[in-house]
Design a protein around this motif. Structure first.
Motif, PDB file in Angstrom:
ATOM      1  N   GLY A   1       0.811  -1.000  -0.138  1.00  0.00           N
ATOM      2  CA  GLY A   1       0.148  -0.118  -0.060  1.00  0.00           C
ATOM      3  C   GLY A   1       0.890   1.238   0.015  1.00  0.00           C
ATOM      4  N   LYS A   2       0.625   2.214  -0.840  1.00  0.00           N
ATOM      5  CA  LYS A   2       1.282   3.506  -0.855  1.00  0.00           C
ATOM      6  C   LYS A   2       0.624   4.730  -0.716  1.00  0.00           C
ATOM      7  CE  LYS A   2       5.035   2.015  -4.122  1.00  0.00           C
ATOM      8  NZ  LYS A   2       5.260   2.132  -5.574  1.00  0.00           N
ATOM      9  N   GLY A   3       0.951   5.195   0.384  1.00  0.00           N
ATOM     10  CA  GLY A   3       0.227   6.622   0.525  1.00  0.00           C
ATOM     11  C   GLY A   3      -1.390   6.139   0.964  1.00  0.00           C
ATOM     12  N   ILE A   4      -1.699   5.338   1.676  1.00  0.00           N
ATOM     13  CA  ILE A   4      -3.031   5.113   2.013  1.00  0.00           C
ATOM     14  C   ILE A   4      -3.578   6.170   2.949  1.00  0.00           C
ATOM     15  CG2 ILE A   4      -4.844   3.440   2.789  1.00  0.00           C
ATOM     16  CD1 ILE A   4      -3.325   1.978   0.543  1.00  0.00           C
ATOM     17  N   SER A   5      -4.612   6.761   2.781  1.00  0.00           N
ATOM     18  CA  SER A   5      -5.345   7.478   3.611  1.00  0.00           C
ATOM     19  C   SER A   5      -6.885   7.190   3.721  1.00  0.00           C
ATOM     20  CB  SER A   5      -5.278   9.234   3.183  1.00  0.00           C
ATOM     21  OG  SER A   5      -3.630   9.681   3.111  1.00  0.00           O
ATOM     22  N   MET A   6      -7.285   7.537   4.744  1.00  0.00           N
ATOM     23  CA  MET A   6      -8.948   7.235   4.879  1.00  0.00           C
ATOM     24  C   MET A   6      -9.415   8.079   6.048  1.00  0.00           C
ATOM     25  SD  MET A   6     -10.948   5.173   3.758  1.00  0.00           S
ATOM     26  CE  MET A   6     -12.812   4.970   4.088  1.00  0.00           C
ATOM     27  N   LYS A   7     -10.734   8.720   5.775  1.00  0.00           N
ATOM     28  CA  LYS A   7     -11.311   9.334   6.510  1.00  0.00           C
ATOM     29  C   LYS A   7     -12.883   8.866   6.628  1.00  0.00           C
ATOM     30  CE  LYS A   7     -10.224  14.407   6.020  1.00  0.00           C
ATOM     31  NZ  LYS A   7     -10.654  15.576   5.121  1.00  0.00           N
TER      32      LYS A   7
ATOM     33  N   VAL B   1      -7.219  -1.928  -8.125  1.00  0.00           N
ATOM     34  CA  VAL B   1      -8.306  -1.274  -7.243  1.00  0.00           C
ATOM     35  C   VAL B   1      -8.911  -2.759  -6.551  1.00  0.00           C
ATOM     36  CG1 VAL B   1     -10.443  -0.198  -7.325  1.00  0.00           C
ATOM     37  CG2 VAL B   1      -8.397   0.631  -8.438  1.00  0.00           C
ATOM     38  N   LEU B   2      -8.864  -2.845  -5.252  1.00  0.00           N
ATOM     39  CA  LEU B   2      -9.612  -4.001  -4.404  1.00  0.00           C
ATOM     40  C   LEU B   2     -10.928  -3.888  -4.211  1.00  0.00           C
ATOM     41  CD1 LEU B   2      -6.694  -4.937  -2.007  1.00  0.00           C
ATOM     42  CD2 LEU B   2      -7.375  -6.115  -4.067  1.00  0.00           C
ATOM     43  N   ASN B   3     -11.698  -4.872  -4.543  1.00  0.00           N
ATOM     44  CA  ASN B   3     -13.179  -5.066  -3.701  1.00  0.00           C
ATOM     45  C   ASN B   3     -12.974  -6.357  -3.370  1.00  0.00           C
ATOM     46  OD1 ASN B   3     -13.953  -7.072  -5.987  1.00  0.00           O
ATOM     47  ND2 ASN B   3     -14.187  -5.079  -7.209  1.00  0.00           N
ATOM     48  N   PRO B   4     -14.093  -6.746  -2.702  1.00  0.00           N
ATOM     49  CA  PRO B   4     -13.913  -8.128  -1.796  1.00  0.00           C
ATOM     50  C   PRO B   4     -13.974  -9.317  -2.753  1.00  0.00           C
ATOM     51  CG  PRO B   4     -15.640  -6.681  -0.578  1.00  0.00           C
ATOM     52  CD  PRO B   4     -15.017  -5.995  -1.786  1.00  0.00           C
ATOM     53  N   TYR B   5     -14.412  -9.089  -4.124  1.00  0.00           N
ATOM     54  CA  TYR B   5     -14.355 -10.353  -5.075  1.00  0.00           C
ATOM     55  C   TYR B   5     -13.103 -10.205  -5.711  1.00  0.00           C
ATOM     56  CZ  TYR B   5     -19.319  -9.585  -4.288  1.00  0.00           C
ATOM     57  OH  TYR B   5     -20.677  -9.635  -3.534  1.00  0.00           O
ATOM     58  N   LYS B   6     -12.410  -9.158  -6.010  1.00  0.00           N
ATOM     59  CA  LYS B   6     -11.456  -9.219  -6.371  1.00  0.00           C
ATOM     60  C   LYS B   6     -10.201  -9.789  -5.489  1.00  0.00           C
ATOM     61  CE  LYS B   6      -8.413  -7.538  -9.652  1.00  0.00           C
ATOM     62  NZ  LYS B   6      -8.577  -7.821 -11.064  1.00  0.00           N
ATOM     63  N   ALA B   7     -10.337  -9.380  -4.189  1.00  0.00           N
ATOM     64  CA  ALA B   7      -9.450  -9.846  -3.142  1.00  0.00           C
ATOM     65  C   ALA B   7      -9.459 -11.353  -3.149  1.00  0.00           C
ATOM     66  CB  ALA B   7      -9.893  -9.198  -2.064  1.00  0.00           C
ATOM     67  N   LYS B   8     -10.599 -11.930  -3.111  1.00  0.00           N
ATOM     68  CA  LYS B   8     -11.077 -13.184  -3.160  1.00  0.00           C
ATOM     69  C   LYS B   8     -10.167 -13.991  -4.354  1.00  0.00           C
ATOM     70  CE  LYS B   8     -14.814 -16.614  -2.710  1.00  0.00           C
ATOM     71  NZ  LYS B   8     -16.256 -16.594  -2.951  1.00  0.00           N
TER      72      LYS B   8
ATOM     73  N   LEU C   1     -12.882  -1.822   2.409  1.00  0.00           N
ATOM     74  CA  LEU C   1     -13.172  -0.375   2.317  1.00  0.00           C
ATOM     75  C   LEU C   1     -12.282   0.012   1.038  1.00  0.00           C
ATOM     76  CD1 LEU C   1     -12.538   0.625   5.923  1.00  0.00           C
ATOM     77  CD2 LEU C   1     -14.699   1.090   4.654  1.00  0.00           C
ATOM     78  N   GLN C   2     -12.664   1.398   0.627  1.00  0.00           N
ATOM     79  CA  GLN C   2     -11.812   1.927  -0.374  1.00  0.00           C
ATOM     80  C   GLN C   2     -11.215   3.138   0.229  1.00  0.00           C
ATOM     81  OE1 GLN C   2     -11.512   0.713  -3.400  1.00  0.00           O
ATOM     82  NE2 GLN C   2     -12.761  -0.906  -2.817  1.00  0.00           N
ATOM     83  N   PRO C   3      -9.967   3.431   0.094  1.00  0.00           N
ATOM     84  CA  PRO C   3      -9.192   4.454   0.757  1.00  0.00           C
ATOM     85  C   PRO C   3      -9.616   5.754  -0.139  1.00  0.00           C
ATOM     86  CG  PRO C   3      -7.804   3.409  -0.575  1.00  0.00           C
ATOM     87  CD  PRO C   3      -8.894   2.511  -0.765  1.00  0.00           C
ATOM     88  N   ILE C   4      -9.558   6.949   0.739  1.00  0.00           N
ATOM     89  CA  ILE C   4      -9.630   8.304   0.031  1.00  0.00           C
ATOM     90  C   ILE C   4      -8.731   8.386  -1.129  1.00  0.00           C
ATOM     91  CG2 ILE C   4     -11.567   9.166   1.524  1.00  0.00           C
ATOM     92  CD1 ILE C   4      -9.160  10.641   2.631  1.00  0.00           C
ATOM     93  N   SER C   5      -7.227   7.956  -0.592  1.00  0.00           N
ATOM     94  CA  SER C   5      -6.282   8.567  -1.573  1.00  0.00           C
ATOM     95  C   SER C   5      -5.233   7.118  -1.421  1.00  0.00           C
ATOM     96  CB  SER C   5      -5.682   9.752  -1.373  1.00  0.00           C
ATOM     97  OG  SER C   5      -4.865   9.709  -0.085  1.00  0.00           O
ATOM     98  N   GLY C   6      -4.396   7.050  -2.209  1.00  0.00           N
ATOM     99  CA  GLY C   6      -3.530   5.866  -2.117  1.00  0.00           C
ATOM    100  C   GLY C   6      -3.627   4.922  -3.128  1.00  0.00           C
ATOM    101  N   GLU C   7      -2.703   4.250  -3.327  1.00  0.00           N
ATOM    102  CA  GLU C   7      -2.527   3.018  -4.338  1.00  0.00           C
ATOM    103  C   GLU C   7      -2.179   1.763  -3.556  1.00  0.00           C
ATOM    104  OE1 GLU C   7       0.434   4.795  -6.532  1.00  0.00           O
ATOM    105  OE2 GLU C   7      -0.944   6.530  -6.627  1.00  0.00           O
ATOM    106  N   ILE C   8      -3.044   0.689  -4.011  1.00  0.00           N
ATOM    107  CA  ILE C   8      -2.532  -0.685  -3.532  1.00  0.00           C
ATOM    108  C   ILE C   8      -1.903  -1.416  -4.625  1.00  0.00           C
ATOM    109  CG2 ILE C   8      -3.438  -2.839  -2.734  1.00  0.00           C
ATOM    110  CD1 ILE C   8      -5.566  -1.207  -1.392  1.00  0.00           C
TER     111      ILE C   8
END
Lengths: 314, 504
Positions: free
Chosen positions: B9-15, B71-78, B56-63
């Motif tokens: 994860g790079k520069g992950i931010s969440m609000k 871009v991860l979502n539960p299905y993609k992650a699975k 959860l989707q971060p407000i900024s940052g890359e995975i």
């Protein structure tokens, strides 16, 4: 506060205001003082029952029996007055007896729910069938007629131009509000409905409080039964109270009372009952077919709960 | 030179609303390693885990997964083999163990679910983990610890590349924890990345290769665990020096405030229990999950029926059939499951403080002003962090919720406190504060405590005397020097006993 919060918090009030404005525009007669009083009058019977229902629902229960329960209490009041004679004393006595019996039957339901560990849906569904069957049986399917003119005069009485049922309803709203929101008992009702286990571990007598909510339910039903049976001068064993349980639950739910307990306010139920009354009145004034009125009511109930869920999922 | 990270994860931010819970966090995870993620409650651990597993989707940052931005979502992650075991259990209680393990991923025959295969595979997973669970058992009948194991099995039944576990050991017994660690080691050797969130630093030191420390949404350390001591890690988390997590142990007076004689519960879960609690003592109760400690305490406070036995409070016989009667005798209980039994979560915080003591404050009509005053008193003295007395309880962190429960109990003026897992899911800072409250009340002889805990360091750090239970009865007691790890574990397992028998 976000707009969404404001809408969900005061949503019911907004809905009511919008309904009144729409009704006023479509039919100017709607806003006449006499019509407004009529609306209050019409909803007072359901409203009083809905207040009892609110206590029960916040405590985590439900009461499906209120419709036939009301018919039974109305019949009891009329038969008692008929037996005791047409005097002020006998009218008062029969009112007290009816309220006492209502409280007792409510306690019975509450006892089965709390101590018997039977789901309230089942207990009160059973009670609904039992009460209706008793009412039908003693009148042989017919009507209980009041022979007392003194008793029949209560329901049509007016004080300061205002119908008695309306006054009773408004006073009841205030008293119930205070009990629920300002007393220890009220606090405990919320607690057992929100989290029974935590209430138990906090030294709250969960069973006692739960039974008490059904007692309040029974008293509310009795009061409503007295008002309606004295106004009509009779109780029909087959039709009096039919569908009341749904309207009472609807008023509470529209007003924000949670079906899963722990949440709700008397003011909400009061406004919920008003919404139902305004809709009914409006549909009549607009000459909407009687058969379609249920459809509108149904849609409103579903949207009310939908809006509450939107708020919760945030 | 460096191997490519499998997940980065790079520069992950969440609000959440206005609150910045993650502040440009950079993390990288390599295959075949175990990562310990630590931080106080509210540091952003769970949020980061949920982002890394696509919930959860971060407000900024890359995975990046395997070096590719994703871009991860539960299905993609699975699909990518990223599996999260969340902190809160997500099991369908009325279904059986094997049904839960394969829920949403059932092996099918031509048309129908292949039940035989499911049961067989479930048994295999259970065997690998070496736990005592029947795949046919209904999940609702399992203890919390076993449910947690089922949740982990559910994750293992999937094709896993990266296993993320959020506080998996919170409700596990020592034994179950060790078994889980064995499994983690096996996974590691087969090249799987394990990310492990825990409050228990001892476990982190034991199992992790690398350490990630979060504080207030920022990453303050990622690197080799090397030779950090638990205290050093704790200091990184809290951001200040912490000389000792546990306050100095206090002595007790030779006066029994509570005596239990030959107690048996009506359901047979508690058999012939006798013990005493001295004035000002902090008495520990240790045992494996299911040893009957909670059941014993519930019997003492009248939630569970007793069939025989006597309870003496200050030397006088006491009849306790309800929490209210326990309270009248000066005994209060802090339940194991805070959210389930400790608090009314949708109440304003001040109403929880006064829930047990409304009778003292008011006759019929409540006095919110007085209640708020009482709450404010505890807010200050227990350092309960809230925006105000009207904040809704469920928005508080675990540590603050627990201090709120404590305020409710202390407010009763009780002399005997039974604390069941008092610091489960509680951050280090609050933990320290709770220990301090206990030791202060005890040393001033204002109260005596029974601490039920599965957290050995906690029991050892707090208690001068520890009673060990197994199978619903007391099997041993350790005092002073004897209060140490192997001794307690052996007693809890009953190992020493069987060894002696073996010698004979």
């Amino acid at each position: 506060m976000h707009l969404r919060d404001v809408i969900s918090k005061y949503g019911i009030l907004f809905a009511l205001i919008v309904l009144i404005l729409v009704a006023g525009i479509l039919s100017p007669a709607f806003l006449k003082i006499q019509n407004i009083i009529n609306i209050f009058w019409q909803i007072s019977y359901i409203g009083i029952i809905a207040i009892g229902m609110t206590f029960i629902m916040i405590g985590g229960g439900i009461d499906l029996s209120v419709g036939s329960f009301m018919a039974l209490m109305g019949a009891l009041a009329i038969q008692t007055v008929n037996a005791l004679g047409d005097t002020v004393g006998s009218v008062i006595l029969s009112i007290l007896i009816t309220i006492a019996v209502g409280a007792l039957l409510g306690a019975g339901s509450g006892f089965l729910v709390a101590k018997g560990r039977i789901p309230p849906f089942v207990v009160t569904l059973g009670a609904m069938a039992i009460y209706r069957s008793l009412v039908l049986n003693f009148a042989n399917g017919g009507v209980y007629m009041s022979r007392s003119t003194k008793y029949s005069s209560i329901g049509m009485m007016r004080i300061l131009e205002l119908p008695v049922p309306m006054i009773v309803f408004l006073i009841y709203v205030i008293i119930a509000s205070i009990i629920l929101e300002r007393t220890k008992f009220g606090r405990y009702v919320y607690a057992i409905g929100a989290n029974e286990t935590a209430a138990l571990y906090s030294a709250i007598n969960v069973d006692k409080i739960r039974i008490a909510t059904y007692v309040i339910g029974g008293i509310s039903v009795s009061i409503s039964a007295i008002l309606i049976s004295s106004m009509m001068g009779s109780v029909s064993s087959s039709s009096t109270g039919n569908g009341f349980e749904l309207d009472a639950i609807a008023a509470a739910v529209i007003g924000g009372t949670s079906l899963s307990g722990g949440k709700g306010k008397i003011v909400g139920t009061f406004l919920g009952a008003l919404v139902l009354g305004v809709i009914n009145n409006m549909l009549v004034m607009l000459n909407v077919a009687v058969y379609l009125q249920g459809l509108v009511k149904g849609l409103i109930i579903i949207s009310a709960v939908f809006l509450q869920n939107v708020r919760r999922s945030e | 030179m460096a191997e490519m990270p499998v997940l980065q994860g790079k520069g992950i931010s969440m609000k959440f609303g206005e609150a910045l819970v993650l502040d440009s966090v950079d993390v990288a995870f390599h295959p075949g390693k175990v990562y310990g993620v630590v931080g106080e409650n509210g540091a952003g651990k769970s949020t980061l885990m949920r982002i890394l597993s696509g919930f959860l989707q971060p407000i900024s940052g890359e995975i990046y997964v395997d070096g590719k931005q994703t871009v991860l979502n539960p299905y993609k992650a699975k699909e990518l083999g990223i599996v999260l075991v969340p902190q809160e259990l997500n099991l369908v209680e009325p279904l059986r163990v094997y049904e839960n393990i394969f829920l949403g991923d059932e092996p099918t025959g031509r048309f129908l679910i292949d039940k035989k295969k499911m049961i067989q595979e479930a048994s295999e997973i259970i065997k690998n983990l070496d736990v005592d669970i029947d795949p046919m058992e209904l999940v609702e009948r399992l203890s919390t610890g076993k449910k947690q194991m089922v949740e982990i099995m559910k994750a293992l039944s999937r094709s896993v590349e990266i296993l993320i576990m959020d506080e998996p050991t919170a409700s596990l017994s020592e034994d179950e924890t060790q078994k889980l660690f064995e499994t983690v080691k096996k996974l590691k050797t087969s090249g799987i990345t394990v990310i492990f969130v825990s409050h228990r630093l001892k476990e982190i030191v034991q199992i992790a290769d690398e350490l990630v420390v979060l504080r207030d949404g920022k990453k303050v350390y990622q690197g080799a665990l090397s030779d950090f001591s638990e205290t050093q890690i704790a200091e990184m988390m809290v951001g200040r020096k912490m000389d000792e997590i546990y306050p100095e142990k206090v002595g007790w007076e030779e006066k029994n405030v509570l005596e239990v004689r030959d107690l048996n519960s009506a359901d047979g879960k508690i058999r012939d229990v006798s013990f005493t609690l001295k004035n000002g003592e902090v008495l520990g109760f240790y045992g494996l999950v299911g040893a009957g400690r909670t059941e014993l305490m519930q019997t003492i406070i009248g939630v569970r029926k007793l069939s025989s036995g006597e309870i003496f409070v200050d030397g006088k016989p006491a009849i306790i059939r309800s929490v209210k009667e326990a309270m009248k005798n000066g005994i209060v209980y802090l339940p194991e499951e805070r959210k389930l039994a400790g608090l009314i979560l949708n109440f304003e915080v001040f109403k929880n403080t006064s829930l047990m003591t409304l009778d003292k404050i008011s006759k019929i009509v409540t006095k919110p002003k007085v209640e708020v005053e009482r709450f404010e008193f505890y807010r200050k003295s227990f350092d309960i962090r809230v925006r105000g007395p009207y904040q809704i309880t469920h928005t508080l962190s675990g540590g603050n919720q627990q201090k709120l429960v404590l305020s409710k109990l202390v407010e009763t003026g009780a002399k005997i406190f039974i604390m069941d897992e008092p610091t489960r899911g509680v951050d280090i800072n609050s933990r320290y504060q709770i220990y301090k409250i206990i030791s202060e009340l005890a040393s001033k002889k204002m109260a005596s405590f029974i601490v039920v805990s599965s957290d050995l360091p906690e029991i050892i750090g707090l208690c001068n005397r520890v009673i060990v239970m197994r199978n619903g009865t007391i099997v041993g007691e350790a005092v002073g020097e004897e209060v140490e790890e192997t001794n307690l574990i052996y007693m809890a397992l009953g190992v020493s006993e069987s060894q002696e028998k073996f010698k004979e």
